[in-house]
Design a protein around this motif. Structure first.
Motif, PDB file in Angstrom:
ATOM      1  N   LYS A  65      34.849  45.360  41.837  1.00 20.46           N
ATOM      2  CA  LYS A  65      35.282  44.439  40.760  1.00 20.46           C
ATOM      3  C   LYS A  65      34.630  43.067  40.906  1.00 20.46           C
ATOM      4  O   LYS A  65      34.394  42.372  39.916  1.00 20.46           O
ATOM      5  N   GLU A  66      34.349  42.653  42.147  1.00 26.19           N
ATOM      6  CA  GLU A  66      33.640  41.380  42.334  1.00 26.19           C
ATOM      7  C   GLU A  66      32.218  41.493  41.787  1.00 26.19           C
ATOM      8  O   GLU A  66      31.700  40.553  41.191  1.00 26.19           O
ATOM      9  N   LEU A  67      31.603  42.653  41.977  1.00 23.04           N
ATOM     10  CA  LEU A  67      30.260  42.853  41.417  1.00 23.04           C
ATOM     11  C   LEU A  67      30.329  42.913  39.891  1.00 23.04           C
ATOM     12  O   LEU A  67      29.441  42.421  39.195  1.00 23.04           O
ATOM     13  N   LEU A  72      29.683  40.216  34.559  1.00 28.89           N
ATOM     14  CA  LEU A  72      30.328  39.561  33.420  1.00 28.89           C
ATOM     15  C   LEU A  72      29.794  38.139  33.249  1.00 28.89           C
ATOM     16  O   LEU A  72      29.433  37.716  32.144  1.00 28.89           O
ATOM     17  N   TYR A  73      29.710  37.412  34.374  1.00 28.46           N
ATOM     18  CA  TYR A  73      29.235  36.024  34.285  1.00 28.46           C
ATOM     19  C   TYR A  73      27.742  35.956  33.988  1.00 28.46           C
ATOM     20  O   TYR A  73      27.269  34.988  33.387  1.00 28.46           O
ATOM     21  N   MET A  74      27.007  36.985  34.400  1.00 25.38           N
ATOM     22  CA  MET A  74      25.588  37.018  34.040  1.00 25.38           C
ATOM     23  C   MET A  74      25.457  37.176  32.525  1.00 25.38           C
ATOM     24  O   MET A  74      24.588  36.570  31.891  1.00 25.38           O
ATOM     25  N   GLU A  98      28.473  33.242  43.245  1.00 21.44           N
ATOM     26  CA  GLU A  98      29.767  33.197  43.947  1.00 21.44           C
ATOM     27  C   GLU A  98      30.433  34.572  43.966  1.00 21.44           C
ATOM     28  O   GLU A  98      31.019  34.979  44.966  1.00 21.44           O
ATOM     29  N   GLU A  99      30.358  35.275  42.842  1.00 15.85           N
ATOM     30  CA  GLU A  99      30.986  36.602  42.787  1.00 15.85           C
ATOM     31  C   GLU A  99      30.271  37.583  43.714  1.00 15.85           C
ATOM     32  O   GLU A  99      30.910  38.413  44.360  1.00 15.85           O
ATOM     33  N   ARG A 100      28.958  37.471  43.776  1.00 18.42           N
ATOM     34  CA  ARG A 100      28.206  38.303  44.729  1.00 18.42           C
ATOM     35  C   ARG A 100      28.681  37.998  46.154  1.00 18.42           C
ATOM     36  O   ARG A 100      28.880  38.906  46.961  1.00 18.42           O
ATOM     37  N   TYR A 145      43.292  37.692  35.902  1.00 22.82           N
ATOM     38  CA  TYR A 145      43.378  39.119  36.243  1.00 22.82           C
ATOM     39  C   TYR A 145      42.997  39.340  37.714  1.00 22.82           C
ATOM     40  O   TYR A 145      43.685  40.054  38.455  1.00 22.82           O
ATOM     41  N   VAL A 146      41.909  38.695  38.146  1.00 18.41           N
ATOM     42  CA  VAL A 146      41.450  38.853  39.539  1.00 18.41           C
ATOM     43  C   VAL A 146      42.484  38.293  40.520  1.00 18.41           C
ATOM     44  O   VAL A 146      42.720  38.867  41.581  1.00 18.41           O
ATOM     45  N   THR A 147      43.124  37.200  40.136  1.00 16.54           N
ATOM     46  CA  THR A 147      44.165  36.631  41.008  1.00 16.54           C
ATOM     47  C   THR A 147      45.248  37.692  41.266  1.00 16.54           C
ATOM     48  O   THR A 147      45.703  37.862  42.403  1.00 16.54           O
ATOM     49  N   GLU A 175      40.887  30.750  47.100  1.00 14.21           N
ATOM     50  CA  GLU A 175      39.702  30.731  46.234  1.00 14.21           C
ATOM     51  C   GLU A 175      40.087  30.973  44.773  1.00 14.21           C
ATOM     52  O   GLU A 175      39.544  30.352  43.865  1.00 14.21           O
ATOM     53  N   GLN A 176      41.065  31.847  44.561  1.00 18.31           N
ATOM     54  CA  GLN A 176      41.486  32.136  43.186  1.00 18.31           C
ATOM     55  C   GLN A 176      42.157  30.929  42.526  1.00 18.31           C
ATOM     56  O   GLN A 176      42.047  30.747  41.315  1.00 18.31           O
ATOM     57  N   VAL A 177      42.828  30.112  43.327  1.00 20.57           N
ATOM     58  CA  VAL A 177      43.425  28.888  42.774  1.00 20.57           C
ATOM     59  C   VAL A 177      42.293  28.018  42.224  1.00 20.57           C
ATOM     60  O   VAL A 177      42.356  27.517  41.088  1.00 20.57           O
ATOM     61  N   GLU A 178      41.240  27.891  43.013  1.00 21.97           N
ATOM     62  CA  GLU A 178      40.083  27.085  42.592  1.00 21.97           C
ATOM     63  C   GLU A 178      39.378  27.712  41.385  1.00 21.97           C
ATOM     64  O   GLU A 178      38.972  26.999  40.456  1.00 21.97           O
ATOM     65  N   GLU A 179      39.240  29.022  41.394  1.00 26.90           N
ATOM     66  CA  GLU A 179      38.572  29.709  40.289  1.00 26.90           C
ATOM     67  C   GLU A 179      39.320  29.485  38.972  1.00 26.90           C
ATOM     68  O   GLU A 179      38.707  29.232  37.930  1.00 26.90           O
ATOM     69  N   GLU A 180      40.637  29.571  39.022  1.00 31.45           N
ATOM     70  CA  GLU A 180      41.424  29.362  37.796  1.00 31.45           C
ATOM     71  C   GLU A 180      41.368  27.897  37.362  1.00 31.45           C
ATOM     72  O   GLU A 180      41.293  27.603  36.163  1.00 31.45           O
TER      73      GLU A 180
HETATM   74 FE1  FEO Z   1      35.686  36.613  42.734  1.00 31.28          FE
HETATM   75 FE2  FEO Z   1      35.825  34.550  40.346  1.00 31.28          FE
HETATM   76  O1  FEO Z   1      36.658  35.500  41.713  1.00 31.28           O
END
Ligand code: FEO
Length: 221
Positions: A65-67, A72-74, A98-100, A145-147, A175-180
């Motif tokens: 899912k991280e990949l 998705l971000y690409m 970052e996701e990689r 969702y990832v959180t 990290e998810q706190v920062e991502e959100e």
């Molecule tokens: Fe891997 Fe954007 O969380």
């Protein structure tokens, strides 16, 4: 058919084939279709400490899912570059990296524990983008969702009494706190820039974002 069945009984699981030649290593490729053995058919490392099966499956899934998140971000980065908003494109290009990193940390943790990652197919991003604001909203929903997934993983590690994995996952919870926060901030900055006629300036600002190595490091050996 000249095939041998490779069974790994060290994990107590049934590794026999589930159809076709799955779980079977062909001696002659013409005799049956070659299917690369999954993690359960590979010999375990000597250091394997038998990670909880459910936790192992969740970690493997999270790696995938991280990949997917990187994919998705690409897709979002490509959208913005095509629109000439290269600062927004750069923002998501850094997100891809970052996701990689997140995926590679999951892999490193599995390998460190003597497990192997099963390289499953990565889903195709399926978001329909009709407005420059769409990727920003999709990104926030995705991070939320990832959180949830990360919290489920953390709970599974605790339920299995795997305190080392729970500590490893603590980093992802933070990290998810920062991502959100970042995803929310991007929506707010975009809305403000559109309202104030300063989108170009914001786009220029976003070009400065650079990838930084994650603060968590997992040494496999
Ligand atoms: Fe891997 Fe954007 O969380």
């Amino acid at each position: 058919m000249d095939c041998v069945v490779i069974e790994d009984d060290s994990d107590g699981e049934d590794d026999t084939g589930t159809g076709g030649c799955r779980g079977i290593w062909p001696l002659h490729y013409s005799a049956c279709t070659y299917t690369r053995p999954g993690p359960n058919t590979r010999p375990k490392s000597k250091e394997a400490d038998m990670m909880d099966r459910h936790l192992r499956e969740l970690l493997n899934d999270q790696f995938n899912k991280e990949l997917y998140s990187a994919y998705l971000y690409m897709d979002f980065a490509d959208y913005y570059h095509t629109r000439g908003l290269h600062g927004f494109g750069n923002w998501y290009d850094v997100q891809v990296q970052e996701e990689r990193d997140h995926a590679m940390l999951m892999r490193a943790w599995m390998l460190k524990r003597g497990e192997t990652i099963e390289l499953l197919p990565i889903a195709k991003p399926d978001k329909t983008i009709t407005d420059d604001a769409d990727p920003l909203h999709f990104a926030l929903a995705h991070e939320q969702y990832v959180t949830g997934l990360i919290h489920t993983l953390h709970d599974a590690a605790e339920a299995a009494g795997d305190t080392d994995s729970a500590k490893f996952l603590d980093w992802f919870v933070k990290e998810q706190v920062e991502e959100e926060e970042n995803a929310t901030s991007m929506i707010e900055r975009y809305d403000k820039a559109v309202a104030g006629g300063t989108l170009e300036a914001l786009d220029t600002e976003l070009k400065a974002r650079r990838w930084k190595a994650p603060s968590l490091r997992v040494d496999i050996f």
